[in-house]
Design an enzyme around this catalytic site. Structure first.
Site, PDB file in Angstrom:
ATOM      1  N   SER A 112       0.816  -1.213   0.000  1.00 15.59           N
ATOM      2  CA  SER A 112       0.000   0.000   0.000  1.00 15.59           C
ATOM      3  C   SER A 112       0.854   1.269   0.000  1.00 15.59           C
ATOM      4  CB  SER A 112      -0.966  -0.047   1.181  1.00 15.59           C
ATOM      5  OG  SER A 112      -1.892   1.007   1.086  1.00 15.59           O
ATOM      6  N   HIS A 113       0.704   2.095   1.014  1.00 18.47           N
ATOM      7  CA  HIS A 113       1.377   3.387   1.065  1.00 18.47           C
ATOM      8  C   HIS A 113       2.755   3.299   1.710  1.00 18.47           C
ATOM      9  CE1 HIS A 113      -1.030   2.380   4.481  1.00 18.47           C
ATOM     10  NE2 HIS A 113      -0.110   2.981   5.207  1.00 18.47           N
ATOM     11  N   ASP A 276      -2.791   6.510  -3.243  1.00 20.01           N
ATOM     12  CA  ASP A 276      -1.630   5.915  -2.574  1.00 20.01           C
ATOM     13  C   ASP A 276      -0.926   4.889  -3.464  1.00 20.01           C
ATOM     14  OD1 ASP A 276      -3.517   3.890  -2.471  1.00 20.01           O
ATOM     15  OD2 ASP A 276      -2.780   3.124  -0.558  1.00 20.01           O
ATOM     16  N   ASP A 278      -0.974   1.674  -3.985  1.00 21.03           N
ATOM     17  CA  ASP A 278      -1.720   0.670  -4.746  1.00 21.03           C
ATOM     18  C   ASP A 278      -3.081   1.167  -5.222  1.00 21.03           C
ATOM     19  OD1 ASP A 278      -2.604   0.745  -2.092  1.00 21.03           O
ATOM     20  OD2 ASP A 278      -3.396  -1.284  -2.208  1.00 21.03           O
ATOM     21  N   ASP A 280      -5.815   2.432  -3.681  1.00 20.89           N
ATOM     22  CA  ASP A 280      -7.109   2.282  -3.017  1.00 20.89           C
ATOM     23  C   ASP A 280      -7.459   3.459  -2.106  1.00 20.89           C
ATOM     24  OD1 ASP A 280      -5.223   1.573  -1.153  1.00 20.89           O
ATOM     25  OD2 ASP A 280      -6.120  -0.366  -0.633  1.00 20.89           O
ATOM     26  N   ARG A 281      -6.451   4.272  -1.744  1.00 13.59           N
ATOM     27  CA  ARG A 281      -6.762   5.419  -0.878  1.00 13.59           C
ATOM     28  C   ARG A 281      -6.971   6.685  -1.703  1.00 13.59           C
ATOM     29  NH1 ARG A 281      -3.243   5.165   4.675  1.00 13.59           N
ATOM     30  NH2 ARG A 281      -3.854   3.047   5.200  1.00 13.59           N
TER      31      ARG A 281
HETATM   32  C1  G1P Z   1      -4.413   1.063   8.174  1.00 15.52           C
HETATM   33  C2  G1P Z   1      -5.669   1.894   8.317  1.00 15.52           C
HETATM   34  C3  G1P Z   1      -6.875   1.077   7.926  1.00 15.52           C
HETATM   35  C4  G1P Z   1      -6.700   0.527   6.523  1.00 15.52           C
HETATM   36  C5  G1P Z   1      -5.384  -0.224   6.426  1.00 15.52           C
HETATM   37  C6  G1P Z   1      -5.100  -0.672   4.992  1.00 15.52           C
HETATM   38  O1  G1P Z   1      -4.471  -0.039   9.043  1.00 15.52           O
HETATM   39  O2  G1P Z   1      -5.811   2.378   9.627  1.00 15.52           O
HETATM   40  O3  G1P Z   1      -8.028   1.883   8.004  1.00 15.52           O
HETATM   41  O4  G1P Z   1      -7.759  -0.334   6.191  1.00 15.52           O
HETATM   42  O5  G1P Z   1      -4.320   0.607   6.841  1.00 15.52           O
HETATM   43  O6  G1P Z   1      -5.033   0.397   4.113  1.00 15.52           O
HETATM   44  P1  G1P Z   1      -3.737  -0.054  10.491  1.00 15.52           P
HETATM   45  O7  G1P Z   1      -2.293   0.276  10.245  1.00 15.52           O
HETATM   46  O8  G1P Z   1      -4.388   1.028  11.287  1.00 15.52           O
HETATM   47  O9  G1P Z   1      -3.986  -1.426  11.041  1.00 15.52           O
HETATM   48 ZN    ZN Z   2      -3.464   1.198  -0.281  1.00 13.16          ZN
END
Ligand code: G1P
Ligand code: ZN
Length: 542
Positions: A112-113, A276, A278, A280-281
């Site tokens: 992800s990010h 972000d 990938d 999705d954000r």
């Molecule tokens: C974090 C975000 C959550 C999101 C996840 C994946 O998870 O808080 O809302 O779904 O990234 O993008 P966390 O690190 O808080 O477990």
């Molecule tokens: Zn992501």
């Protein structure tokens, strides 16, 4: 051609909030990725002859791991694999392919990010046939399988060129390399009024979209610049780079500071957005108006009927527990069902599958709907554009009207990243032990009305997920929530979420941190977090 390779288990392959995420160098350990992929295949049910989708966010190791997935899918009996050209698929685009082509599941390569590159992070996530992240019972089974794994199966063949679209074969299995953008962009055209957005653009509307050197670049160029006619240069940082340009592709005011500063300046275009690693954000910003993800969810829910995809209205709304209750007010006024789930998109899957909700959102810049089973950054931006075009209002105007109609939920999250894991767990344990004694405690004008450790009872499959965050609720609707992140790869990350509801129109223009300052002080007082975590201030404030 099929080899069975002897291996020994790794004991840390426990998927977190969103798949297995580790330092890149961990995934470079011999057999590490293969073991986890085999554990997925061992827990994926009957896969013989079935279709698998695979792609990732383009980060370092993406192509290498895709080759392993292809060869292992062939050796384990899949009939067909659809992979994105260059190994690219955004997370929502992968979810769409799984659904559209009735795949058995998909493997998405992303952290992800989290920063990418050899010194950064990597991740592997398994999605099931509905297109969404595997539910906890599947990820739990994968983890158990990984702990006793003694062999994996892999086809001993040359790499498949990922840069050329078309069909190849590995033994009996067909590999189809597809344009990663085409199906996704076609889906977006069915959901939104592209003609109305194009008209708005031709009347001078300008946007800046920051793809943060990650996967949304190719999607954004195609959709915003080619299909919607926005000027070239609307999309910045639009080429996915293996190290994301050394950046941290998390679309928030801290990590997308350039976009944020532009939108707060006189040179701001009408609308700003970012996604972000990938895809999705999303972060959306109006001129001189940062829009919190919680407010965005509420506003999108209140106006979704303006987009063709939601013309008949929405069934209900779901938000993660720490997300502000702004959307609850929209649901209450419009007679919609409202659900509060634990953090992580996987908890929305059942609600979407059974048609109980249409829109879902998380405070962590995640918004989405039933069109796929992942949150979807570009979808959220397009819904905003559709609402702007249909209403003729500015983004800031829409937000102010929304606050006037529903009141304002001041909201902020403070993250303490990379703290000592033992200290963080001890802090949470101590808080948990004191929960029963907290109700009735007063802090100035604020009185605690309830305190608990959030547990979710899934209304569809009746499963129960416990320990999803400590909630401290105050009379009048204010809240403080303490949670440990499940996506970090170094030490622990403590997240503290604060919310305060303000109905009075005259008090809607305060600085968020100032409006929340009493709650910020109480959070520290209750938990002694600064002392216990040995930090003077949060790493990130959003
Ligand atoms: C974090 C975000 C959550 C999101 C996840 C994946 O998870 O808080 O809302 O779904 O990234 O993008 P966390 O690190 O808080 O477990
Ligand atoms: Zn992501």
């Amino acid at each position: 051609m099929i080899q069975t390779v002897a291996t020994s288990p790794f004991h840390d392959q426990n998927p977190g909030t969103s798949g297995l995420r580790k330092k890149t160098r961990v995934f470079e350990t011999p057999h590490y990725a293969e073991n986890f992929i085999q554990s997925i295949f061992d827990c994926a049910g009957d896969i013989v002859g079935k279709l698998l989708v695979v792609g990732g966010d383009g980060r370092y190791l993406n192509s290498e791991i895709i080759q392993k997935v292809l060869k292992m899918a062939a050796a384990n009996g899949f009939g067909r694999v659809t992979a994105g050209q260059n190994g690219w698929l955004s997370t929502p685009a992968a979810s769409n392919l799984i659904r559209k082509y009735s795949a058995h599941g998909g493997i998405i390569l992303s952290a992800s990010h989290n920063p990418a590159g050899q010194a950064g992070d990597f991740g592997i996530k398994y999605n099931v046939a509905n297109g969404g992240p595997a539910p906890e019972k599947v990820t739990g089974a994968i983890y158990q399988a990984s702990r006793t794994l003694t062999r994996y199966k892999i086809a001993d063949v040359a790499d498949i060129p990922l840069d050329i679209a078309g069909e190849r074969r590995i033994g009996d299995m067909v590999v189809e390399i597809v344009n990663p953008v085409a199906d996704y962009a076609a889906l977006m055209e069915t959901l939104f009024d592209f003609a109305a957005i194009r008209r708005m653009v031709s009347h001078g509307f300008r946007m800046r979209f920051d793809a943060m050197n990650a996967i949304t670049g190719p999607y954004a160029h195609e959709i915003f610049e080619h299909r919607l006619g926005m000027e070239t240069g609307t999309v910045v940082n639009g080429t996915p780079l293996p190290d994301f340009g050394g950046g941290h592709p998390d679309p928030n005011p801290t990590y997308a500071a350039g976009l944020y500063t532009l939108m707060m300046s006189d040179a701001a275009p009408d609308f700003g957005a970012a996604s972000d690693g990938d895809g999705d954000r999303n972060m959306v910003i109006g001129r001189d108006m940062f829009i919190s993800p919680s407010d965005s969810l509420a506003l999108l829910a209140a106006n979704a009927h303006l987009a063709p995809g939601c013309r008949d209205g929405i069934a209900g709304i779901a938000r993660s527990m720490p997300t502000s209750a702004a959307a609850d007010r929209v649901a209450a006024r419009n007679g919609l069902k409202m659900y509060e789930t634990p953090t992580g998109w996987k908890f929305f899957g059942n609600l979407l599958d059974s048609g109980l909700v249409t829109l879902c959102g998380e405070e962590s810049f995640g918004t989405g709907s039933g069109h796929v089973r992942e949150k979807d950054g570009l979808w959220a931006v397009l819904l905003w554009l559709n609402i702007l075009a249909a209403s003729g209002k500015t983004a800031a105007g829409l937000v102010r009207n929304h606050w006037r109609d529903y009141g304002r939920n001041y909201y902020s999250r403070h993250d303490y990243e990379g703290v000592d894991a033992g200290a963080a767990t001890a802090m949470m344990d101590d808080l948990r032990a004191r929960l029963a004694a907290l109700p009735g405690t007063q802090f100035g004008p604020l009185t605690i009305s309830a305190a608990d450790d959030f547990a979710y009872h899934d209304p569809v499959d009746q499963s129960v997920s416990e320990h999803q965050g400590i909630r401290i609720l105050f009379e009048g609707g204010a809240r403080i929530i303490f949670r440990l992140s499940g996506t970090g790869t170094e030490g622990a990350t403590v997240r503290i979420y604060m919310e305060h509801y303000e109905a009075d129109l005259d008090l809607h223009n305060m600085d968020t941190q100032e409006a929340l300052s009493p709650l910020i002080a109480i959070a520290d007082e209750i938990s002694a977090l600064k002392l216990r975590l040995n930090r003077l201030r949060p790493t990130v404030i959003v």
